[in-house]
Structure formats: structure tokens, C-alpha cells
Motif scaffolding. Structure first.
Motif, PDB file in Angstrom:
ATOM      1  N   LYS A  66       0.833  -1.213   0.000  1.00 14.44           N
ATOM      2  CA  LYS A  66       0.000   0.000   0.000  1.00 14.44           C
ATOM      3  C   LYS A  66       0.862   1.255   0.000  1.00 14.44           C
ATOM      4  N   GLU A  67       1.936   1.216   0.778  1.00 13.84           N
ATOM      5  CA  GLU A  67       2.848   2.362   0.874  1.00 13.84           C
ATOM      6  C   GLU A  67       3.414   2.730  -0.494  1.00 13.84           C
ATOM      7  N   ARG A  68       3.642   1.731  -1.325  1.00 13.59           N
ATOM      8  CA  ARG A  68       4.233   1.953  -2.649  1.00 13.59           C
ATOM      9  C   ARG A  68       3.191   2.051  -3.760  1.00 13.59           C
ATOM     10  N   GLY A  69       1.935   1.777  -3.438  1.00 15.55           N
ATOM     11  CA  GLY A  69       0.890   1.793  -4.456  1.00 15.55           C
ATOM     12  C   GLY A  69       0.878   0.536  -5.301  1.00 15.55           C
ATOM     13  N   PHE A  70       1.522  -0.538  -4.823  1.00 13.99           N
ATOM     14  CA  PHE A  70       1.585  -1.792  -5.557  1.00 13.99           C
ATOM     15  C   PHE A  70       0.312  -2.604  -5.338  1.00 13.99           C
ATOM     16  N   HIS A  71       0.127  -3.633  -6.145  1.00 13.53           N
ATOM     17  CA  HIS A  71      -1.027  -4.514  -6.048  1.00 13.53           C
ATOM     18  C   HIS A  71      -0.579  -5.861  -5.473  1.00 13.53           C
ATOM     19  N   LEU A  72      -1.346  -6.384  -4.520  1.00  8.82           N
ATOM     20  CA  LEU A  72      -1.034  -7.668  -3.891  1.00  8.82           C
ATOM     21  C   LEU A  72      -2.112  -8.672  -4.261  1.00  8.82           C
ATOM     22  N   VAL A  73      -1.689  -9.792  -4.828  1.00  7.88           N
ATOM     23  CA  VAL A  73      -2.598 -10.851  -5.256  1.00  7.88           C
ATOM     24  C   VAL A  73      -2.258 -12.112  -4.462  1.00  7.88           C
ATOM     25  N   GLU A  74      -3.271 -12.819  -4.030  1.00  6.95           N
ATOM     26  CA  GLU A  74      -3.085 -14.092  -3.331  1.00  6.95           C
ATOM     27  C   GLU A  74      -3.670 -15.199  -4.188  1.00  6.95           C
ATOM     28  N   THR A  75      -2.867 -16.212  -4.466  1.00  2.93           N
ATOM     29  CA  THR A  75      -3.349 -17.343  -5.245  1.00  2.93           C
ATOM     30  C   THR A  75      -2.611 -18.605  -4.801  1.00  2.93           C
ATOM     31  N   GLY A  76      -3.364 -19.657  -4.545  1.00  4.88           N
ATOM     32  CA  GLY A  76      -2.748 -20.905  -4.087  1.00  4.88           C
ATOM     33  C   GLY A  76      -1.888 -20.676  -2.870  1.00  4.88           C
ATOM     34  N   ASP A  77      -0.629 -21.103  -2.946  1.00  2.44           N
ATOM     35  CA  ASP A  77       0.281 -20.923  -1.813  1.00  2.44           C
ATOM     36  C   ASP A  77       1.236 -19.749  -2.028  1.00  2.44           C
ATOM     37  N   GLN A  78       0.849 -18.797  -2.875  1.00  2.92           N
ATOM     38  CA  GLN A  78       1.717 -17.680  -3.234  1.00  2.92           C
ATOM     39  C   GLN A  78       1.050 -16.326  -2.988  1.00  2.92           C
ATOM     40  N   TYR A  79       1.892 -15.340  -2.654  1.00  8.41           N
ATOM     41  CA  TYR A  79       1.512 -13.936  -2.718  1.00  8.41           C
ATOM     42  C   TYR A  79       2.273 -13.365  -3.907  1.00  8.41           C
ATOM     43  N   ILE A  80       1.597 -12.636  -4.735  1.00  5.32           N
ATOM     44  CA  ILE A  80       2.207 -12.021  -5.909  1.00  5.32           C
ATOM     45  C   ILE A  80       2.077 -10.515  -5.759  1.00  5.32           C
ATOM     46  N   VAL A  81       3.202  -9.822  -5.838  1.00  2.73           N
ATOM     47  CA  VAL A  81       3.208  -8.364  -5.756  1.00  2.73           C
ATOM     48  C   VAL A  81       3.458  -7.832  -7.156  1.00  2.73           C
ATOM     49  N   ILE A  82       2.513  -7.066  -7.656  1.00  2.00           N
ATOM     50  CA  ILE A  82       2.668  -6.405  -8.946  1.00  2.00           C
ATOM     51  C   ILE A  82       3.255  -5.031  -8.643  1.00  2.00           C
ATOM     52  N   CYS A  83       4.510  -4.859  -8.992  1.00  2.00           N
ATOM     53  CA  CYS A  83       5.286  -3.688  -8.587  1.00  2.00           C
ATOM     54  C   CYS A  83       5.054  -2.521  -9.542  1.00  2.00           C
ATOM     55  N   ASN A  84       3.812  -2.110  -9.597  1.00  2.00           N
ATOM     56  CA  ASN A  84       3.411  -1.030 -10.477  1.00  2.00           C
ATOM     57  C   ASN A  84       2.192  -0.384  -9.855  1.00  2.00           C
ATOM     58  N   ASP A  85       2.151   0.930  -9.849  1.00  2.00           N
ATOM     59  CA  ASP A  85       1.019   1.623  -9.244  1.00  2.00           C
ATOM     60  C   ASP A  85      -0.050   1.997 -10.257  1.00  2.00           C
ATOM     61  N   GLY A  86       0.065   1.445 -11.462  1.00  2.00           N
ATOM     62  CA  GLY A  86      -0.908   1.734 -12.514  1.00  2.00           C
ATOM     63  C   GLY A  86      -2.207   0.988 -12.327  1.00  2.00           C
ATOM     64  N   TYR A  87      -3.117   1.237 -13.223  1.00  2.00           N
ATOM     65  CA  TYR A  87      -4.436   0.611 -13.218  1.00  2.00           C
ATOM     66  C   TYR A  87      -4.299  -0.919 -13.227  1.00  2.00           C
ATOM     67  N   PHE A  88      -5.121  -1.590 -12.468  1.00  2.00           N
ATOM     68  CA  PHE A  88      -5.080  -3.043 -12.361  1.00  2.00           C
ATOM     69  C   PHE A  88      -6.455  -3.600 -12.737  1.00  2.00           C
ATOM     70  N   LYS A  89      -6.475  -4.523 -13.674  1.00  2.00           N
ATOM     71  CA  LYS A  89      -7.718  -5.177 -14.071  1.00  2.00           C
ATOM     72  C   LYS A  89      -7.427  -6.662 -14.214  1.00  2.00           C
ATOM     73  N   LEU A  90      -8.239  -7.479 -13.570  1.00  2.00           N
ATOM     74  CA  LEU A  90      -8.071  -8.933 -13.603  1.00  2.00           C
ATOM     75  C   LEU A  90      -9.014  -9.511 -14.632  1.00  2.00           C
ATOM     76  N   HIS A  91      -8.483 -10.275 -15.579  1.00  6.25           N
ATOM     77  CA  HIS A  91      -9.276 -10.932 -16.610  1.00  6.25           C
ATOM     78  C   HIS A  91      -9.350 -12.414 -16.286  1.00  6.25           C
ATOM     79  N   LEU A  92     -10.524 -12.936 -16.273  1.00  9.23           N
ATOM     80  CA  LEU A  92     -10.699 -14.355 -15.976  1.00  9.23           C
ATOM     81  C   LEU A  92     -11.019 -15.136 -17.217  1.00  9.23           C
TER      82      LEU A  92
END
Length: 71
Positions: free
Chosen positions: A45-71
């Protein structure tokens, strides 16, 4: 005074992938062992990054831009 997670998270967020605005992936077990979900989320949050949780992983998207999840 030493605080759980500080050195470990500092190392995570000092990774080359972060500097290049890419993706950082860590096992949930490692996050919980060496830091905590709350600390990881606060750093994201401090950096404006996006945090995703999936399975046994946390994924940090190191970008403060727009985030859209496509399924």
C-alpha cells in the motif's frame, strides 16, 4: 529493537524485479514465517503496488498503474 519482518521485507522490496517495476512472488508460508501478511500489505500500500493471493503464493505487482483482472 529488532522487529519481525523488517529485514526480510526490506530484502524483498530491494529486489531487482521491484526496481524494474515487474512482479515479485513469495510463498505464503515464507511471508508468515519471516514477516506477516499485514506487514506485506502495508509495504504494498505504501508503494501503491497490487497484492494478489493465489494458491500458496503472494504475488506483488510492482506497479502503481491501473489493475484489471481478466478471468
Amino acid at each position: 529493537m529488532w522487529q519481525k519482518g523488517k529485514p526480510w521485507l526490506a530484502q524483498v522490496f530491494d529486489a531487482q524485479a521491484v526496481r524494474k517495476r515487474n512482479v515479485v512472488r513469495r510463498k505464503k508460508a515464507s511471508v508468515h514465517q519471516f514477516a506477516s501478511y499485514d506487514l506485506l500489505l502495508a509495504h504494498c500500500k505504501e508503494r501503491g503496488f497490487h497484492l494478489v493471493e493465489t494458491g500458496d503464493q503472494y504475488i506483488v505487482i510492482c506497479n502503481d498503474g491501473y489493475f484489471k483482472l481478466h478471468l
